[in-house]
Write a protein that holds these residues in place. Structure first.
Motif, PDB file in Angstrom:
ATOM      1  N   PRO A 110      35.407  18.141  24.501  1.00  0.00           N
ATOM      2  CA  PRO A 110      36.784  17.803  24.881  1.00  0.00           C
ATOM      3  C   PRO A 110      37.796  18.875  24.513  1.00  0.00           C
ATOM      4  CG  PRO A 110      35.708  15.921  23.859  1.00  0.00           C
ATOM      5  CD  PRO A 110      34.801  17.090  23.668  1.00  0.00           C
ATOM      6  N   SER A 111      37.623  19.525  23.360  1.00  0.00           N
ATOM      7  CA  SER A 111      38.587  20.551  22.951  1.00  0.00           C
ATOM      8  C   SER A 111      38.521  21.757  23.886  1.00  0.00           C
ATOM      9  CB  SER A 111      38.323  20.988  21.510  1.00  0.00           C
ATOM     10  OG  SER A 111      37.024  21.529  21.371  1.00  0.00           O
ATOM     11  N   THR A 112      37.326  22.151  24.282  1.00  0.00           N
ATOM     12  CA  THR A 112      37.176  23.258  25.231  1.00  0.00           C
ATOM     13  C   THR A 112      37.740  22.875  26.593  1.00  0.00           C
ATOM     14  OG1 THR A 112      35.195  24.062  24.089  1.00  0.00           O
ATOM     15  CG2 THR A 112      35.534  24.802  26.354  1.00  0.00           C
ATOM     16  N   SER A 113      37.489  21.631  27.007  1.00  0.00           N
ATOM     17  CA  SER A 113      37.996  21.169  28.309  1.00  0.00           C
ATOM     18  C   SER A 113      39.519  21.206  28.347  1.00  0.00           C
ATOM     19  CB  SER A 113      37.502  19.757  28.593  1.00  0.00           C
ATOM     20  OG  SER A 113      36.088  19.723  28.699  1.00  0.00           O
ATOM     21  N   LYS A 114      40.156  20.767  27.267  1.00  0.00           N
ATOM     22  CA  LYS A 114      41.613  20.775  27.222  1.00  0.00           C
ATOM     23  C   LYS A 114      42.164  22.196  27.242  1.00  0.00           C
ATOM     24  CE  LYS A 114      41.968  16.356  24.785  1.00  0.00           C
ATOM     25  NZ  LYS A 114      42.336  15.670  23.513  1.00  0.00           N
ATOM     26  N   MET A 115      41.494  23.096  26.516  1.00  0.00           N
ATOM     27  CA  MET A 115      41.953  24.486  26.478  1.00  0.00           C
ATOM     28  C   MET A 115      41.827  25.124  27.862  1.00  0.00           C
ATOM     29  SD  MET A 115      40.408  27.667  24.237  1.00  0.00           S
ATOM     30  CE  MET A 115      38.782  27.431  24.967  1.00  0.00           C
ATOM     31  N   VAL A 116      40.678  24.910  28.516  1.00  0.00           N
ATOM     32  CA  VAL A 116      40.462  25.494  29.836  1.00  0.00           C
ATOM     33  C   VAL A 116      41.418  24.886  30.856  1.00  0.00           C
ATOM     34  CG1 VAL A 116      38.805  25.719  31.723  1.00  0.00           C
ATOM     35  CG2 VAL A 116      38.062  26.056  29.362  1.00  0.00           C
ATOM     36  N   LEU A 117      41.598  23.573  30.796  1.00  0.00           N
ATOM     37  CA  LEU A 117      42.475  22.901  31.755  1.00  0.00           C
ATOM     38  C   LEU A 117      43.910  23.388  31.611  1.00  0.00           C
ATOM     39  CD1 LEU A 117      42.567  20.779  33.961  1.00  0.00           C
ATOM     40  CD2 LEU A 117      42.981  19.041  32.210  1.00  0.00           C
ATOM     41  N   LEU A 118      44.355  23.555  30.362  1.00  0.00           N
ATOM     42  CA  LEU A 118      45.710  24.050  30.131  1.00  0.00           C
ATOM     43  C   LEU A 118      45.864  25.472  30.672  1.00  0.00           C
ATOM     44  CD1 LEU A 118      48.510  23.642  28.851  1.00  0.00           C
ATOM     45  CD2 LEU A 118      47.552  24.513  26.698  1.00  0.00           C
ATOM     46  N   LEU A 119      44.841  26.309  30.429  1.00  0.00           N
ATOM     47  CA  LEU A 119      44.891  27.689  30.906  1.00  0.00           C
ATOM     48  C   LEU A 119      44.924  27.749  32.433  1.00  0.00           C
ATOM     49  CD1 LEU A 119      44.646  30.763  30.431  1.00  0.00           C
ATOM     50  CD2 LEU A 119      42.157  30.445  30.374  1.00  0.00           C
ATOM     51  N   LEU A 120      44.080  26.957  33.088  1.00  0.00           N
ATOM     52  CA  LEU A 120      44.021  26.979  34.546  1.00  0.00           C
ATOM     53  C   LEU A 120      45.293  26.407  35.168  1.00  0.00           C
ATOM     54  CD1 LEU A 120      40.309  25.902  35.170  1.00  0.00           C
ATOM     55  CD2 LEU A 120      41.312  28.164  35.492  1.00  0.00           C
ATOM     56  N   GLN A 121      45.783  25.315  34.603  1.00  0.00           N
ATOM     57  CA  GLN A 121      47.002  24.721  35.158  1.00  0.00           C
ATOM     58  C   GLN A 121      48.202  25.637  34.970  1.00  0.00           C
ATOM     59  OE1 GLN A 121      47.068  20.892  33.180  1.00  0.00           O
ATOM     60  NE2 GLN A 121      46.022  19.883  34.879  1.00  0.00           N
ATOM     61  N   ARG A 122      48.253  26.342  33.831  1.00  0.00           N
ATOM     62  CA  ARG A 122      49.348  27.283  33.607  1.00  0.00           C
ATOM     63  C   ARG A 122      49.263  28.443  34.594  1.00  0.00           C
ATOM     64  NH1 ARG A 122      48.750  28.073  28.384  1.00  0.00           N
ATOM     65  NH2 ARG A 122      47.535  29.985  28.590  1.00  0.00           N
ATOM     66  N   THR A 123      48.067  28.911  34.854  1.00  0.00           N
ATOM     67  CA  THR A 123      47.891  30.010  35.809  1.00  0.00           C
ATOM     68  C   THR A 123      48.249  29.570  37.222  1.00  0.00           C
ATOM     69  OG1 THR A 123      46.124  30.951  34.440  1.00  0.00           O
ATOM     70  CG2 THR A 123      46.244  31.679  36.728  1.00  0.00           C
ATOM     71  N   MET A 124      47.787  28.371  37.607  1.00  0.00           N
ATOM     72  CA  MET A 124      48.060  27.883  38.957  1.00  0.00           C
ATOM     73  C   MET A 124      49.538  27.614  39.171  1.00  0.00           C
ATOM     74  SD  MET A 124      45.203  28.039  40.468  1.00  0.00           S
ATOM     75  CE  MET A 124      45.789  27.262  41.964  1.00  0.00           C
ATOM     76  N   SER A 125      50.196  27.085  38.150  1.00  0.00           N
ATOM     77  CA  SER A 125      51.627  26.783  38.293  1.00  0.00           C
ATOM     78  C   SER A 125      52.452  28.059  38.436  1.00  0.00           C
ATOM     79  CB  SER A 125      52.115  25.976  37.084  1.00  0.00           C
ATOM     80  OG  SER A 125      51.996  26.736  35.893  1.00  0.00           O
ATOM     81  N   ALA A 126      51.956  29.137  37.828  1.00  0.00           N
ATOM     82  CA  ALA A 126      52.667  30.409  37.935  1.00  0.00           C
ATOM     83  C   ALA A 126      52.459  31.054  39.300  1.00  0.00           C
ATOM     84  CB  ALA A 126      52.215  31.355  36.827  1.00  0.00           C
ATOM     85  N   GLU A 127      51.250  30.918  39.858  1.00  0.00           N
ATOM     86  CA  GLU A 127      50.931  31.550  41.138  1.00  0.00           C
ATOM     87  C   GLU A 127      51.235  30.643  42.326  1.00  0.00           C
ATOM     88  OE1 GLU A 127      50.040  34.621  41.635  1.00  0.00           O
ATOM     89  OE2 GLU A 127      50.039  35.113  39.493  1.00  0.00           O
ATOM     90  N   ALA A 128      51.080  29.340  42.106  1.00  0.00           N
ATOM     91  CA  ALA A 128      51.324  28.390  43.206  1.00  0.00           C
ATOM     92  C   ALA A 128      52.109  27.202  42.665  1.00  0.00           C
ATOM     93  CB  ALA A 128      50.001  27.930  43.818  1.00  0.00           C
ATOM     94  N   PRO A 129      53.380  27.387  42.401  1.00  0.00           N
ATOM     95  CA  PRO A 129      54.185  26.301  41.810  1.00  0.00           C
ATOM     96  C   PRO A 129      54.242  25.083  42.730  1.00  0.00           C
ATOM     97  CG  PRO A 129      55.577  28.108  42.574  1.00  0.00           C
ATOM     98  CD  PRO A 129      54.169  28.597  42.659  1.00  0.00           C
ATOM     99  N   GLY A 130      54.185  23.919  42.076  1.00  0.00           N
ATOM    100  CA  GLY A 130      54.263  22.674  42.837  1.00  0.00           C
ATOM    101  C   GLY A 130      52.932  22.184  43.359  1.00  0.00           C
TER     102      GLY A 130
END
Length: 339
Positions: free
Chosen positions: A106-126
């Motif tokens: 779960p800790s790895t999943s949360k870290m990866v999910l946060l990283l991916l969502q932050r990257t996606m929001s920066a490149e494809a907001p919304g």
């Protein structure tokens, strides 16, 4: 004068007991050294696979402390994640981004999910990516991840103590000496004790596994029989190891002295701490730790739903440890009687 005489007697006892002195001064240094090596190791970078993702997103992920592998075939990425090589796969489903998490930790999943969502929001907001899990779920707690390791550890620890103290009492009470005065052979003595202690070992292994899964509600995706088998094999390894080390102890306190040297180091390599954060040479020590194999199989069964074919190496290694310790037990009885 009486106080000084008593103090001098105690000091002399400690000086003569080299094992106690080693436990008092060297064992803490060993454990502290292991803790430094474990906690001050390499930073863990998540392994992320990308399939048909724009190069701008791939480059941003690569610059975000993540190891990114590009796949042309989605099936190849999924296979890599099933093999444990990837923590997540980022792809496009119907023109929209989709994230599949490996999900075991779960800790790895949360870290990866946060990283991916932050990257996606920066490149494809919304744009909110769809999230799925290969193993586990979003509701999986940290205890579900550490629980399988703890089941194996407690079985190993308490059986080790039970076997060591019980076999020591057989020796100090004279029971073993009287038994060896009969025509019985050394291997029969070892097998007899293992069978007697093994019954209670089996009951304890079953009780711990049942309580953790049915009462505490640990995440369970595999079959209970494989969990019981692995717990029994871990307990058998602890049983043979405990009886072996009891041959080198003169009292119960000396059995306890083996805990910092035999049991505690295994905790660091059992999976409670991320092995990938350790330096490569330190990771190799895990291959001589029985608890590493038992915990790895238990976590694979309970979280990833692995079958016999997936854990058979762990099974054979634990059987090998038990066999070696049992043979050494037979040799250790030579100092009590030569047959």
């Amino acid at each position: 004068m009486r106080i000084r005489a008593l103090a001098i007697r105690i000091i002399r006892q400690f000086v003569r007991d080299k094992r106690t002195l080693a436990l008092l001064f060297l064992a803490p240094l060993l454990i502290l050294t292991l803790m430094k090596l474990v906690f001050n190791g390499n930073a863990v970078e998540p392994n992320i696979g990308v399939v048909q993702i724009p190069s701008a997103i791939v480059e941003r992920l690569s610059n975000s402390d993540a190891t990114v592998t590009t796949y042309d075939d989605p099936a190849a990425a999924d296979e890599a994640m099933k093999d444990g090589d990837l923590d997540a796969v980022l792809s496009l489903a119907g023109g929209k981004p989709a994230i599949m998490l490996e999900g075991s930790d779960p800790s790895t999943s949360k870290m990866v999910l946060l990283l991916l969502q932050r990257t996606m929001s920066a490149e494809a907001p919304g744009v909110a990516p769809a999230v799925t899990y290969l193993h586990g779920s979003a509701d999986m707690a940290s205890f579900d991840y550490f629980g399988p390791v703890l089941i194996g550890f407690f079985s190993f620890f308490f059986v080790f103590m039970l076997a060591g103290v019980s076999f020591l009492r057989e020796r100090t009470s004279g029971t073993l000496e009287r038994l060896l005065a009969t025509p019985i052979r050394r291997f029969e003595v070892v097998l007899g004790y293992l069978a007697g202690f093994g019954l209670f070992t089996l009951l304890q292994a079953a009780l711990i596994a049942w309580y953790a899964i049915d009462v505490l509600g640990l995440y369970m995706d595999g079959t209970i029989w494989l969990v019981l088998l692995m717990n029994l094999l871990l307990s058998l390894t602890a049983l043979t190891l405990g009886t072996l080390l009891s041959s080198f102890a003169s009292n119960e306190f000396q059995i306890i002295q083996f805990i910092p040297l035999v049991v505690v180091p295994q905790v660091f390599f059992s999976g409670l701490f991320n092995l990938e954060s350790m330096t490569p040479w330190l990771q190799q020590l895990s291959h001589i730790m029985p608890l590493y194999y038992g915990a790895d199989a238990m976590r694979g069964i309970m979280i990833r739903g692995e079958s016999w074919g997936d854990i058979q190496l762990d099974i054979y290694v634990l059987l090998g440890f038990s066999t070696i310790f049992a043979l050494l037990n037979i040799l250790a009885l030579k100092k009590h009687r030569s047959i």
